[in-house]
Design a protein around this motif. Structure first.
Motif, PDB file in Angstrom:
ATOM      1  N   TRP A  14       0.984  -1.293  -0.080  1.00 25.54           N
ATOM      2  CA  TRP A  14      -0.002   0.105  -0.096  1.00 25.54           C
ATOM      3  C   TRP A  14       0.775   1.351  -0.156  1.00 25.54           C
ATOM      4  O   TRP A  14       0.279   2.390  -0.689  1.00 25.54           O
ATOM      5  N   PHE A  21      -3.036   6.341  -5.899  1.00 20.44           N
ATOM      6  CA  PHE A  21      -4.353   5.535  -5.354  1.00 20.44           C
ATOM      7  C   PHE A  21      -5.568   6.325  -5.902  1.00 20.44           C
ATOM      8  O   PHE A  21      -6.576   6.128  -6.336  1.00 20.44           O
ATOM      9  N   HIS A  27     -11.822   6.755  -5.626  1.00 19.84           N
ATOM     10  CA  HIS A  27     -10.765   6.930  -4.542  1.00 19.84           C
ATOM     11  C   HIS A  27     -10.429   8.385  -4.282  1.00 19.84           C
ATOM     12  O   HIS A  27     -10.701   8.919  -3.106  1.00 19.84           O
ATOM     13  N   GLY A  57      -8.926   2.068   7.820  1.00 20.75           N
ATOM     14  CA  GLY A  57      -8.215   1.681   6.797  1.00 20.75           C
ATOM     15  C   GLY A  57      -8.613   2.950   5.793  1.00 20.75           C
ATOM     16  O   GLY A  57      -8.743   2.617   4.391  1.00 20.75           O
ATOM     17  N   GLY A  59      -6.876   4.896   4.010  1.00 13.34           N
ATOM     18  CA  GLY A  59      -6.203   5.334   2.631  1.00 13.34           C
ATOM     19  C   GLY A  59      -5.959   6.710   2.710  1.00 13.34           C
ATOM     20  O   GLY A  59      -5.321   7.275   3.748  1.00 13.34           O
ATOM     21  N   LEU A  79      -2.601   1.071   8.022  1.00  9.25           N
ATOM     22  CA  LEU A  79      -1.521   0.440   8.269  1.00  9.25           C
ATOM     23  C   LEU A  79      -0.326   1.192   7.293  1.00  9.25           C
ATOM     24  O   LEU A  79       1.172   1.038   7.948  1.00  9.25           O
ATOM     25  N   MET A  83       0.108   6.271   2.905  1.00  6.56           N
ATOM     26  CA  MET A  83      -1.257   6.499   2.583  1.00  6.56           C
ATOM     27  C   MET A  83      -1.690   7.674   3.848  1.00  6.56           C
ATOM     28  O   MET A  83      -2.308   8.767   3.376  1.00  6.56           O
ATOM     29  N   MET A 103      -1.949   2.722  12.080  1.00  6.46           N
ATOM     30  CA  MET A 103      -2.217   1.495  13.100  1.00  6.46           C
ATOM     31  C   MET A 103      -2.712   0.137  12.021  1.00  6.46           C
ATOM     32  O   MET A 103      -3.381   0.304  11.352  1.00  6.46           O
ATOM     33  N   ASP A 104      -2.602  -0.903  12.730  1.00 10.18           N
ATOM     34  CA  ASP A 104      -3.192  -2.193  12.316  1.00 10.18           C
ATOM     35  C   ASP A 104      -4.702  -2.256  12.684  1.00 10.18           C
ATOM     36  O   ASP A 104      -5.106  -2.246  13.699  1.00 10.18           O
ATOM     37  N   ALA A 105      -5.566  -2.422  11.586  1.00  8.11           N
ATOM     38  CA  ALA A 105      -6.792  -2.369  11.847  1.00  8.11           C
ATOM     39  C   ALA A 105      -7.449  -3.463  12.334  1.00  8.11           C
ATOM     40  O   ALA A 105      -8.489  -3.413  12.855  1.00  8.11           O
ATOM     41  N   SER A 106      -6.706  -4.551  12.190  1.00  8.87           N
ATOM     42  CA  SER A 106      -7.271  -6.102  12.907  1.00  8.87           C
ATOM     43  C   SER A 106      -7.232  -5.776  14.476  1.00  8.87           C
ATOM     44  O   SER A 106      -8.090  -6.351  15.195  1.00  8.87           O
ATOM     45  N   LEU A 123     -11.666  -2.747   2.979  1.00 12.48           N
ATOM     46  CA  LEU A 123     -10.420  -3.423   3.827  1.00 12.48           C
ATOM     47  C   LEU A 123     -10.989  -4.605   4.470  1.00 12.48           C
ATOM     48  O   LEU A 123     -10.192  -5.778   4.111  1.00 12.48           O
TER      49      LEU A 123
END
Ligand SMILES: C[S@@+](CC[C@H](N)C(=O)[O-])C[C@H]1O[C@@H](n2cnc3c(N)ncnc32)[C@H](O)[C@@H]1O
Length: 205
Positions: A14, A21, A27, A57, A59, A79, A83, A103-106, A123
């Motif tokens: 990304w 993008f 987008h 996410g 972007g 992430l 972006m 940050m990790d969205a998970s 995402l």
């Protein structure tokens, strides 16, 4: 694949995509017709009173800026540092103060029960263990907070069917509506033939 390798590869991918993008109509939202189609969708489905909204996410931050324009207090997480750099530049240029964080969205490192709404476009389909992820996201919502998940099944190139999202929602989420978005060419800058949709769910407890 181990998680840190997966995240590293996604970040590299990304970061490389970030500069171009916004070339896609949905987008960059450069075309006023496309921009206004997204704004109408969000105006119709986000809470009518301005509140705190998390763009997961995010972007390059196009939807984040649109929601700030609507009066919401927006936080965006992604992430990819490249972006997030684009998103910060876009918010600055539009004169909106938006908190963008890498940050990790998970596993979002954010305090629970603080957002009136969460928006995530394109995402969730790429994240493993989506039921656990959706549970973590719903924990970030205040009671009666709203989850808007914009996803698709893009012909042969992957994605998720809406039923897969609905099945993975935690029991705290109810009042589920699946809205078809394939029939709205203005959202995409032209007609589309694949499956695009938004899942709306409210955290009820
Ligand atoms: C298809 S783009 C969508 C961007 C934006 N939501 C939009 O619709 O314009 C996917 C975004 O998710 C981000 N992303 C990928 N994996 C992620 C993760 N684990 N945590 C947070 N962001 C992630 C990418 O960096 C990228 O910006």
């Amino acid at each position: 694949m181990d998680n840190s390798k997966r995240l590293r590869e996604a970040r590299q991918h990304w970061d490389k995509e970030a500069a171009r993008f916004d070339d896609e109509p949905d987008h960059g939202l450069h075309d006023p017709v496309v921009r206004s189609a997204w704004k109408n969708l969000l105006v119709n489905w986000l809470p009518s009173h301005p509140g705190s909204v998390l763009d997961i996410g995010c972007g390059t931050g196009s939807l984040s800026v649109l929601m700030a324009e609507m009066g919401h207090n927006v936080t965006g997480i992604d992430l990819s540092p490249a972006m997030i750099a684009q998103a910060n530049a876009k918010a600055r240029a539009a004169n909106y103060s938006i908190s963008f964080q890498v940050m990790d969205a998970s596993r979002p490192d954010l305090a629970p029960q603080q957002f009136k709404a969460i928006v995530c476009r394109h995402l969730l389909w790429a994240l493993p263990d989506r039921a656990r992820v959706l549970e973590r996201w719903s924990n970030l919502l205040v009671p009666n907070g709203r989850l808007l998940l914009i996803e698709g099944y893009w012909n042969n190139s992957g994605g998720l069917y809406s039923e897969q999202i609905v099945e993975a929602l935690p029991s705290s989420c109810s009042r589920v509506i699946v809205k078809n978005l394939s029939d709205y060419p203005n959202l995409w800058g032209g007609a589309v033939t694949d499956e695009r949709y938004m899942v709306k769910a409210d955290r009820v407890y």
